[in-house]
Design a protein around this motif. Structure first.
Motif, PDB file in Angstrom:
ATOM      1  N   ILE A  90       7.720  -1.006   6.705  1.00  0.00           N
ATOM      2  CA  ILE A  90       7.438   0.342   6.208  1.00  0.00           C
ATOM      3  C   ILE A  90       8.662   0.820   5.443  1.00  0.00           C
ATOM      4  O   ILE A  90       9.776   0.784   5.966  1.00  0.00           O
ATOM      5  CB  ILE A  90       7.164   1.331   7.362  1.00  0.00           C
ATOM      6  CG1 ILE A  90       6.067   0.824   8.301  1.00  0.00           C
ATOM      7  CG2 ILE A  90       6.855   2.726   6.829  1.00  0.00           C
ATOM      8  CD1 ILE A  90       4.702   0.777   7.704  1.00  0.00           C
ATOM      9  N   ALA A  91       8.451   1.247   4.202  1.00  0.00           N
ATOM     10  CA  ALA A  91       9.524   1.835   3.395  1.00  0.00           C
ATOM     11  C   ALA A  91       9.153   3.283   3.111  1.00  0.00           C
ATOM     12  O   ALA A  91       7.974   3.622   2.983  1.00  0.00           O
ATOM     13  CB  ALA A  91       9.698   1.060   2.091  1.00  0.00           C
ATOM     14  N   TRP A  92      10.171   4.133   2.995  1.00  0.00           N
ATOM     15  CA  TRP A  92       9.957   5.568   2.777  1.00  0.00           C
ATOM     16  C   TRP A  92      10.622   6.040   1.491  1.00  0.00           C
ATOM     17  O   TRP A  92      11.545   5.429   0.997  1.00  0.00           O
ATOM     18  CB  TRP A  92      10.527   6.373   3.956  1.00  0.00           C
ATOM     19  CG  TRP A  92       9.749   6.194   5.217  1.00  0.00           C
ATOM     20  CD1 TRP A  92       9.967   5.285   6.200  1.00  0.00           C
ATOM     21  CD2 TRP A  92       8.598   6.947   5.623  1.00  0.00           C
ATOM     22  NE1 TRP A  92       9.034   5.419   7.198  1.00  0.00           N
ATOM     23  CE2 TRP A  92       8.184   6.437   6.867  1.00  0.00           C
ATOM     24  CE3 TRP A  92       7.890   8.003   5.052  1.00  0.00           C
ATOM     25  CZ2 TRP A  92       7.089   6.945   7.549  1.00  0.00           C
ATOM     26  CZ3 TRP A  92       6.801   8.505   5.744  1.00  0.00           C
ATOM     27  CH2 TRP A  92       6.415   7.993   6.979  1.00  0.00           C
ATOM     28  N   ARG A  93      10.135   7.165   0.986  1.00  0.00           N
ATOM     29  CA  ARG A  93      10.707   7.908  -0.132  1.00  0.00           C
ATOM     30  C   ARG A  93      10.859   7.044  -1.377  1.00  0.00           C
ATOM     31  O   ARG A  93       9.913   6.380  -1.791  1.00  0.00           O
ATOM     32  CB  ARG A  93      12.005   8.586   0.291  1.00  0.00           C
ATOM     33  CG  ARG A  93      11.793   9.603   1.414  1.00  0.00           C
ATOM     34  CD  ARG A  93      13.082  10.198   1.945  1.00  0.00           C
ATOM     35  NE  ARG A  93      12.826  11.054   3.078  1.00  0.00           N
ATOM     36  CZ  ARG A  93      12.547  10.617   4.316  1.00  0.00           C
ATOM     37  NH1 ARG A  93      12.507   9.332   4.564  1.00  0.00           N
ATOM     38  NH2 ARG A  93      12.307  11.480   5.285  1.00  0.00           N
ATOM     39  N   LYS A 107       1.863  15.714   1.053  1.00  0.00           N
ATOM     40  CA  LYS A 107       1.935  15.101  -0.285  1.00  0.00           C
ATOM     41  C   LYS A 107       3.341  15.062  -0.868  1.00  0.00           C
ATOM     42  O   LYS A 107       3.525  14.930  -2.060  1.00  0.00           O
ATOM     43  CB  LYS A 107       1.004  15.819  -1.277  1.00  0.00           C
ATOM     44  CG  LYS A 107      -0.404  15.995  -0.799  1.00  0.00           C
ATOM     45  CD  LYS A 107      -1.228  14.801  -1.123  1.00  0.00           C
ATOM     46  CE  LYS A 107      -2.675  15.108  -0.788  1.00  0.00           C
ATOM     47  NZ  LYS A 107      -3.400  14.066  -0.265  1.00  0.00           N
ATOM     48  N   GLN A 108       4.345  15.177  -0.017  1.00  0.00           N
ATOM     49  CA  GLN A 108       5.718  15.218  -0.497  1.00  0.00           C
ATOM     50  C   GLN A 108       6.483  13.910  -0.329  1.00  0.00           C
ATOM     51  O   GLN A 108       7.380  13.631  -1.087  1.00  0.00           O
ATOM     52  CB  GLN A 108       6.492  16.338   0.217  1.00  0.00           C
ATOM     53  CG  GLN A 108       5.941  17.713  -0.044  1.00  0.00           C
ATOM     54  CD  GLN A 108       6.065  18.104  -1.496  1.00  0.00           C
ATOM     55  OE1 GLN A 108       7.089  17.916  -2.108  1.00  0.00           O
ATOM     56  NE2 GLN A 108       4.991  18.645  -2.051  1.00  0.00           N
ATOM     57  N   THR A 109       6.144  13.125   0.688  1.00  0.00           N
ATOM     58  CA  THR A 109       6.945  11.955   1.015  1.00  0.00           C
ATOM     59  C   THR A 109       6.122  10.676   0.854  1.00  0.00           C
ATOM     60  O   THR A 109       5.035  10.563   1.407  1.00  0.00           O
ATOM     61  CB  THR A 109       7.465  12.047   2.463  1.00  0.00           C
ATOM     62  OG1 THR A 109       8.161  13.297   2.620  1.00  0.00           O
ATOM     63  CG2 THR A 109       8.433  10.927   2.778  1.00  0.00           C
ATOM     64  N   SER A 110       6.674   9.719   0.110  1.00  0.00           N
ATOM     65  CA  SER A 110       6.011   8.434  -0.095  1.00  0.00           C
ATOM     66  C   SER A 110       6.276   7.501   1.072  1.00  0.00           C
ATOM     67  O   SER A 110       7.374   7.462   1.624  1.00  0.00           O
ATOM     68  CB  SER A 110       6.531   7.758  -1.371  1.00  0.00           C
ATOM     69  OG  SER A 110       6.242   8.543  -2.492  1.00  0.00           O
ATOM     70  N   GLN A 111       5.245   6.730   1.426  1.00  0.00           N
ATOM     71  CA  GLN A 111       5.365   5.682   2.434  1.00  0.00           C
ATOM     72  C   GLN A 111       4.677   4.446   1.864  1.00  0.00           C
ATOM     73  O   GLN A 111       3.544   4.520   1.387  1.00  0.00           O
ATOM     74  CB  GLN A 111       4.701   6.074   3.741  1.00  0.00           C
ATOM     75  CG  GLN A 111       4.774   4.961   4.768  1.00  0.00           C
ATOM     76  CD  GLN A 111       3.728   5.098   5.864  1.00  0.00           C
ATOM     77  OE1 GLN A 111       2.623   5.569   5.612  1.00  0.00           O
ATOM     78  NE2 GLN A 111       4.068   4.662   7.050  1.00  0.00           N
ATOM     79  N   CYS A 112       5.368   3.309   1.904  1.00  0.00           N
ATOM     80  CA  CYS A 112       4.800   2.059   1.418  1.00  0.00           C
ATOM     81  C   CYS A 112       4.829   1.041   2.544  1.00  0.00           C
ATOM     82  O   CYS A 112       5.861   0.861   3.203  1.00  0.00           O
ATOM     83  CB  CYS A 112       5.595   1.553   0.217  1.00  0.00           C
ATOM     84  SG  CYS A 112       4.908   0.062  -0.520  1.00  0.00           S
ATOM     85  N   SER A 113       3.708   0.377   2.767  1.00  0.00           N
ATOM     86  CA  SER A 113       3.657  -0.651   3.813  1.00  0.00           C
ATOM     87  C   SER A 113       3.270  -1.984   3.192  1.00  0.00           C
ATOM     88  O   SER A 113       2.473  -2.046   2.252  1.00  0.00           O
ATOM     89  CB  SER A 113       2.677  -0.253   4.915  1.00  0.00           C
ATOM     90  OG  SER A 113       1.379  -0.111   4.387  1.00  0.00           O
ATOM     91  N   GLU A 143       0.847  -1.194   0.000  1.00  0.00           N
ATOM     92  CA  GLU A 143       0.000   0.000   0.000  1.00  0.00           C
ATOM     93  C   GLU A 143       0.881   1.242   0.000  1.00  0.00           C
ATOM     94  O   GLU A 143       1.684   1.424   0.915  1.00  0.00           O
ATOM     95  CB  GLU A 143      -0.888   0.021   1.241  1.00  0.00           C
ATOM     96  CG  GLU A 143      -1.902  -1.097   1.296  1.00  0.00           C
ATOM     97  CD  GLU A 143      -2.738  -1.045   2.558  1.00  0.00           C
ATOM     98  OE1 GLU A 143      -2.891   0.045   3.144  1.00  0.00           O
ATOM     99  OE2 GLU A 143      -3.226  -2.109   2.958  1.00  0.00           O
ATOM    100  N   LEU A 144       0.721   2.079  -1.005  1.00  0.00           N
ATOM    101  CA  LEU A 144       1.488   3.323  -1.117  1.00  0.00           C
ATOM    102  C   LEU A 144       0.630   4.486  -0.663  1.00  0.00           C
ATOM    103  O   LEU A 144      -0.523   4.626  -1.080  1.00  0.00           O
ATOM    104  CB  LEU A 144       1.942   3.544  -2.561  1.00  0.00           C
ATOM    105  CG  LEU A 144       2.787   4.794  -2.811  1.00  0.00           C
ATOM    106  CD1 LEU A 144       4.130   4.691  -2.092  1.00  0.00           C
ATOM    107  CD2 LEU A 144       2.989   4.992  -4.299  1.00  0.00           C
ATOM    108  N   ARG A 145       1.195   5.310   0.221  1.00  0.00           N
ATOM    109  CA  ARG A 145       0.525   6.523   0.700  1.00  0.00           C
ATOM    110  C   ARG A 145       1.514   7.683   0.619  1.00  0.00           C
ATOM    111  O   ARG A 145       2.712   7.476   0.537  1.00  0.00           O
ATOM    112  CB  ARG A 145       0.064   6.350   2.149  1.00  0.00           C
ATOM    113  CG  ARG A 145      -1.052   5.372   2.339  1.00  0.00           C
ATOM    114  CD  ARG A 145      -1.488   5.287   3.792  1.00  0.00           C
ATOM    115  NE  ARG A 145      -0.582   4.528   4.633  1.00  0.00           N
ATOM    116  CZ  ARG A 145      -0.475   3.214   4.641  1.00  0.00           C
ATOM    117  NH1 ARG A 145      -1.175   2.487   3.810  1.00  0.00           N
ATOM    118  NH2 ARG A 145       0.351   2.602   5.467  1.00  0.00           N
ATOM    119  N   LYS A 146       0.981   8.879   0.697  1.00  0.00           N
ATOM    120  CA  LYS A 146       1.803  10.090   0.776  1.00  0.00           C
ATOM    121  C   LYS A 146       1.549  10.752   2.121  1.00  0.00           C
ATOM    122  O   LYS A 146       0.453  10.660   2.664  1.00  0.00           O
ATOM    123  CB  LYS A 146       1.452  11.078  -0.345  1.00  0.00           C
ATOM    124  CG  LYS A 146       1.692  10.548  -1.744  1.00  0.00           C
ATOM    125  CD  LYS A 146       3.140  10.603  -2.109  1.00  0.00           C
ATOM    126  CE  LYS A 146       3.314  10.211  -3.577  1.00  0.00           C
ATOM    127  NZ  LYS A 146       4.687  10.283  -3.991  1.00  0.00           N
TER     128      LYS A 146
END
Length: 108
Positions: free
Chosen positions: A46-49, A16-22, A9-12
Protein backbone atom coordinates in the motif's frame (compact mmCIF):
# COMPACT_ATOMS: atom_id res chain seq x y z
CA UNK A 1 12.44 -6.23 -5.17
CA UNK A 2 9.82 -8.02 -7.21
CA UNK A 3 7.45 -7.87 -10.15
CA UNK A 4 3.88 -6.58 -10.06
CA UNK A 5 1.31 -9.35 -10.39
CA UNK A 6 -1.37 -6.98 -11.74
CA UNK A 7 -1.83 -3.31 -12.56
CA UNK A 8 -1.91 -1.10 -9.45
CA UNK A 9 -5.26 0.16 -8.14
CA UNK A 10 -5.55 3.84 -7.23
CA UNK A 11 -8.27 4.98 -4.82
CA UNK A 12 -9.03 8.15 -2.89
CA UNK A 13 -10.03 8.32 0.76
CA UNK A 14 -13.67 9.12 1.53
CA UNK A 15 -12.96 12.84 1.68
CA UNK A 16 -11.35 12.58 -1.79
CA UNK A 17 -8.17 14.22 -0.51
CA UNK A 18 -5.67 11.40 -0.04
CA UNK A 19 -4.49 8.93 -2.69
CA UNK A 20 -3.98 5.26 -1.88
CA UNK A 21 -2.45 2.81 -4.35
CA UNK A 22 -2.36 -0.94 -3.82
CA UNK A 23 -0.46 -3.59 -5.73
CA UNK A 24 1.13 -6.99 -5.15
CA UNK A 25 4.79 -7.83 -5.69
CA UNK A 26 5.91 -11.35 -6.56
CA UNK A 27 9.28 -11.78 -4.82
CA UNK A 28 11.36 -14.85 -5.57
CA UNK A 29 13.22 -16.32 -2.61
CA UNK A 30 16.99 -16.53 -3.11
CA UNK A 31 17.34 -20.21 -2.17
CA UNK A 32 15.85 -23.37 -3.61
CA UNK A 33 13.72 -25.74 -1.56
CA UNK A 34 14.37 -29.47 -1.06
CA UNK A 35 12.89 -30.18 -4.51
CA UNK A 36 15.28 -27.73 -6.18
CA UNK A 37 12.53 -25.17 -6.82
CA UNK A 38 12.59 -21.48 -5.93
CA UNK A 39 9.57 -20.30 -3.96
CA UNK A 40 7.80 -17.01 -4.63
CA UNK A 41 6.17 -14.79 -2.01
CA UNK A 42 3.28 -12.53 -3.00
CA UNK A 43 3.49 -9.35 -0.95
CA UNK A 44 0.62 -6.82 -0.83
CA UNK A 45 1.85 -3.21 -0.88
CA UNK A 46 0.00 0.00 0.00
CA UNK A 47 1.39 3.40 -1.01
CA UNK A 48 -0.08 6.74 0.09
CA UNK A 49 -0.24 10.33 -1.17
CA UNK A 50 2.29 11.36 -3.84
CA UNK A 51 3.95 7.93 -3.82
CA UNK A 52 0.53 6.40 -4.58
CA UNK A 53 -0.05 8.76 -7.50
CA UNK A 54 3.39 7.98 -8.96
CA UNK A 55 2.93 4.22 -8.56
CA UNK A 56 -0.44 4.34 -10.32
CA UNK A 57 1.03 6.36 -13.16
CA UNK A 58 4.29 4.51 -13.78
CA UNK A 59 3.81 0.92 -12.62
CA UNK A 60 1.99 -1.84 -14.46
CA UNK A 61 1.64 -5.61 -14.40
CA UNK A 62 5.02 -7.32 -14.82
CA UNK A 63 7.05 -4.19 -14.04
CA UNK A 64 9.85 -4.60 -11.52
CA UNK A 65 9.89 -2.39 -8.43
CA UNK A 66 11.81 -2.09 -5.17
CA UNK A 67 9.80 -1.21 -2.07
CA UNK A 68 11.04 -0.03 1.31
CA UNK A 69 8.51 0.22 4.11
CA UNK A 70 7.04 -1.33 7.23
CA UNK A 71 4.82 -4.35 7.73
CA UNK A 72 1.28 -3.70 8.94
CA UNK A 73 -1.15 -6.37 10.13
CA UNK A 74 -4.85 -5.74 9.90
CA UNK A 75 -7.92 -7.86 10.59
CA UNK A 76 -11.28 -7.82 8.91
CA UNK A 77 -14.36 -9.97 8.60
CA UNK A 78 -15.01 -11.50 5.17
CA UNK A 79 -18.43 -11.82 3.52
CA UNK A 80 -18.98 -15.18 5.25
CA UNK A 81 -18.32 -13.69 8.69
CA UNK A 82 -14.87 -15.29 9.04
CA UNK A 83 -12.19 -13.18 10.69
CA UNK A 84 -9.14 -12.75 8.42
CA UNK A 85 -5.74 -11.23 9.14
CA UNK A 86 -3.62 -9.70 6.41
CA UNK A 87 0.02 -8.60 6.41
CA UNK A 88 0.91 -5.84 3.97
CA UNK A 89 3.81 -3.47 3.40
CA UNK A 90 3.12 0.23 3.86
CA UNK A 91 5.54 1.75 1.36
CA UNK A 92 7.83 4.56 2.48
CA UNK A 93 9.71 4.52 -0.83
CA UNK A 94 9.14 2.82 -4.20
CA UNK A 95 11.80 2.62 -6.91
CA UNK A 96 10.67 1.86 -10.44
CA UNK A 97 13.02 -0.70 -12.01
CA UNK A 98 13.20 -2.54 -15.30
CA UNK A 99 12.77 0.30 -17.79
CA UNK A 100 9.81 2.36 -18.96
CA UNK A 101 6.25 1.16 -19.23
CA UNK A 102 5.48 -0.74 -22.40
CA UNK A 103 2.03 0.81 -22.86
CA UNK A 104 2.92 4.45 -22.20
CA UNK A 105 1.65 6.71 -19.44
CA UNK A 106 -1.92 6.58 -18.26
CA UNK A 107 -4.09 9.55 -19.01
CA UNK A 108 -6.47 9.00 -16.08
Amino acid sequence: IGNLTRDPELRKTKNKQTSQCSFTLAVERPHKDADGQKKTDFIPVIAWRNTADLCARYLSKGRQAAVRGSIQYRSYEDKDGIKRTVAEVIADDVKFLGGPREHGDRDD
